[in-house]
Write a protein that holds these residues in place. Sequence first.
Motif, PDB file in Angstrom:
ATOM      1  N   THR A 250       0.837  -1.204   0.000  1.00 36.34           N
ATOM      2  CA  THR A 250       0.000   0.000   0.000  1.00 36.34           C
ATOM      3  C   THR A 250       0.875   1.259   0.000  1.00 36.34           C
ATOM      4  OG1 THR A 250      -1.570  -1.235   1.330  1.00 36.34           O
ATOM      5  CG2 THR A 250      -1.967   1.111   1.143  1.00 36.34           C
ATOM      6  N   LEU A 253       2.536   1.756  -3.403  1.00 35.72           N
ATOM      7  CA  LEU A 253       1.583   2.167  -4.450  1.00 35.72           C
ATOM      8  C   LEU A 253       1.094   3.597  -4.241  1.00 35.72           C
ATOM      9  CD1 LEU A 253      -0.476  -1.104  -4.832  1.00 35.72           C
ATOM     10  CD2 LEU A 253       1.111  -0.126  -6.489  1.00 35.72           C
ATOM     11  N   LEU A 254       0.847   3.944  -2.961  1.00 34.13           N
ATOM     12  CA  LEU A 254       0.397   5.312  -2.690  1.00 34.13           C
ATOM     13  C   LEU A 254       1.456   6.311  -3.153  1.00 34.13           C
ATOM     14  CD1 LEU A 254      -1.326   5.108   0.825  1.00 34.13           C
ATOM     15  CD2 LEU A 254      -2.418   5.540  -1.387  1.00 34.13           C
ATOM     16  N   VAL A 268      -5.517   8.328  -7.070  1.00 36.53           N
ATOM     17  CA  VAL A 268      -4.505   7.585  -6.306  1.00 36.53           C
ATOM     18  C   VAL A 268      -5.193   6.459  -5.530  1.00 36.53           C
ATOM     19  CG1 VAL A 268      -2.778   7.739  -4.458  1.00 36.53           C
ATOM     20  CG2 VAL A 268      -3.043   9.640  -6.075  1.00 36.53           C
ATOM     21  N   THR A 272      -4.708   2.468  -6.367  1.00 37.24           N
ATOM     22  CA  THR A 272      -4.071   1.683  -5.302  1.00 37.24           C
ATOM     23  C   THR A 272      -4.991   0.533  -4.879  1.00 37.24           C
ATOM     24  OG1 THR A 272      -2.958   3.678  -4.522  1.00 37.24           O
ATOM     25  CG2 THR A 272      -3.029   1.826  -2.996  1.00 37.24           C
ATOM     26  N   VAL A 276      -4.208  -3.453  -4.330  1.00 36.84           N
ATOM     27  CA  VAL A 276      -4.096  -3.948  -2.960  1.00 36.84           C
ATOM     28  C   VAL A 276      -5.186  -4.978  -2.616  1.00 36.84           C
ATOM     29  CG1 VAL A 276      -4.285  -3.295  -0.533  1.00 36.84           C
ATOM     30  CG2 VAL A 276      -2.895  -1.933  -2.076  1.00 36.84           C
TER      31      VAL A 276
END
Length: 514
Positions: A250, A253-254, A268, A272, A276
């Motif tokens: 997480t 990816l964020l 975003v 994400t 996830v």
Amino acid sequence: MSALKGHPKGLYLIFATSTAERFSYYGMRAIFILFLTQALLFDKEAAASIYGSYTGLVYLTPLIGGYIADKYWGIRRSVFWGAVMMAVGQFLMFMSASTLNNTELAHWLMYGGLGFLILGNGCFKPTVSSLVGQLYEPGDKRLDAAYTIFYMGVNVGSFAAPLICGYLGDTGDPHDFKWGFLAAGIMTLFTVVLFETQKNKYLFSPSGEAIGIIPDAKREKKEDKADHISHPKMDARTKIRNLIIITVLTAVLLAFFGYIFTGDWISVGIFTACIVFPVLILLDGSLTKIERSRIFVIYIVAFFVIFFWAAYEQAGASLTLFASEQTNRDILGWEMPASWFQSFNPLFVVVLAYIMPGVWSFLNKRKMEPSSPTKQAIGLLLLSLGYLFICFGVKDAVPGVKVSMIWLTGLYFIHTMGEIALSPIGLSMVNKLSPLRFASLMMGIWYLSTATANKFAGMLSGLYPEDGKVKTILGFQIATMYDFFMVFVVMSGVASLILFLLSKKLQKMMHGVE
Ligand code: GLN
């Protein structure tokens, strides 16, 4: 049409419930951007951004709604509360449109309304979709036809809504928007009443058991106990390992999507979540090898389906601009409004949904029916062909001269054929491949590809050619309408080809599900 006959009565209740609910969803959506710009006086860019975030989030929350339904609420309760929340949302929109002289209040009511609509849809959409499958025995050959009938119901609502809510709300007087929202609100209320009063009469499994009451996770546990099936359990170490994997993933990816979509937190979040949550489900220790393999199939197909909806959803964006600016809409001296083109698609769906189950069963009898993944690839191919068709129309078009509406009409017809091969069959496939305890959650994952695609569609629509601006994608220049449409021909064409090539392998991974 024999494929349309002989379905459980519950299907027609779900049909009617969905018709009413989609009427309110698409009715509100049809006038929403006009309301933002003409009544709440947002500029075009801000309005487009609110609109994009709304349509993206509406398909993100099914993930949460699906999870809650599987684990705690059960389908009936989720459908009910989902519809109630949506009704509250629609009435808040009505109140917002009724308080235009108090701008601040009108804005807050609007945001509150959107919030309720987003949460309500999250509870309603994945659960009503998985409810269809529960009316049938696993392996029932009628499931694809059942989902196609359900899809027809969805589109009866989508067809009528923009016409009626548009007629009531979009009159040129900003004070009239409230009537459009009120109509949507009344239809959501009707959805609640219809479902609540009829559910006990019609929602039964083939063995006569009432469905959608017990959460599916609990139901599966009970069935497994009776059949002496036990699923592997997760030990504490695996749980900690999973927690670390998910936290790191997480964060990475964020940061990654945060860098790409600076400041656009909704994008975003959606992108994400799209990675996830699927990973989180795969890490679930209770999955057997076969279940995991089937879930993989859903993921792979859902990934390709993103390209379908991203190109398809140009309907509300670039294709409407094209209809308004570059299409000759003159019919015997009367000019058809550009927005009417948006009703072509649901109309075609209703017609084609009537025909297609018969076509599949015709092919089935001759042992020629394509597998579900192949049908998805056919859907993508038709999307590509639709854009190729319009490319012919604009190829030799002289700047300033509008092209015939045959081109856009043809494109919508071909796209709808693709949609019927892909969308209801996709829902049916998800239902067949999901472990019961994740039935609604997996629908949420499926709708996640629509969430991503809606965001992606907005970005692609920004490539619409404008004089004096040089736009490029992957090094290719977009200078004319031909170039623009070619982007979609290539995008969906390539996606289709790869999916065709993968479909044999996918079918194997489905372990006997057809
Ligand atoms: N028209 C369909 C509906 O509203 C499309 C949903 C989707 O998956 N994008 O249900």
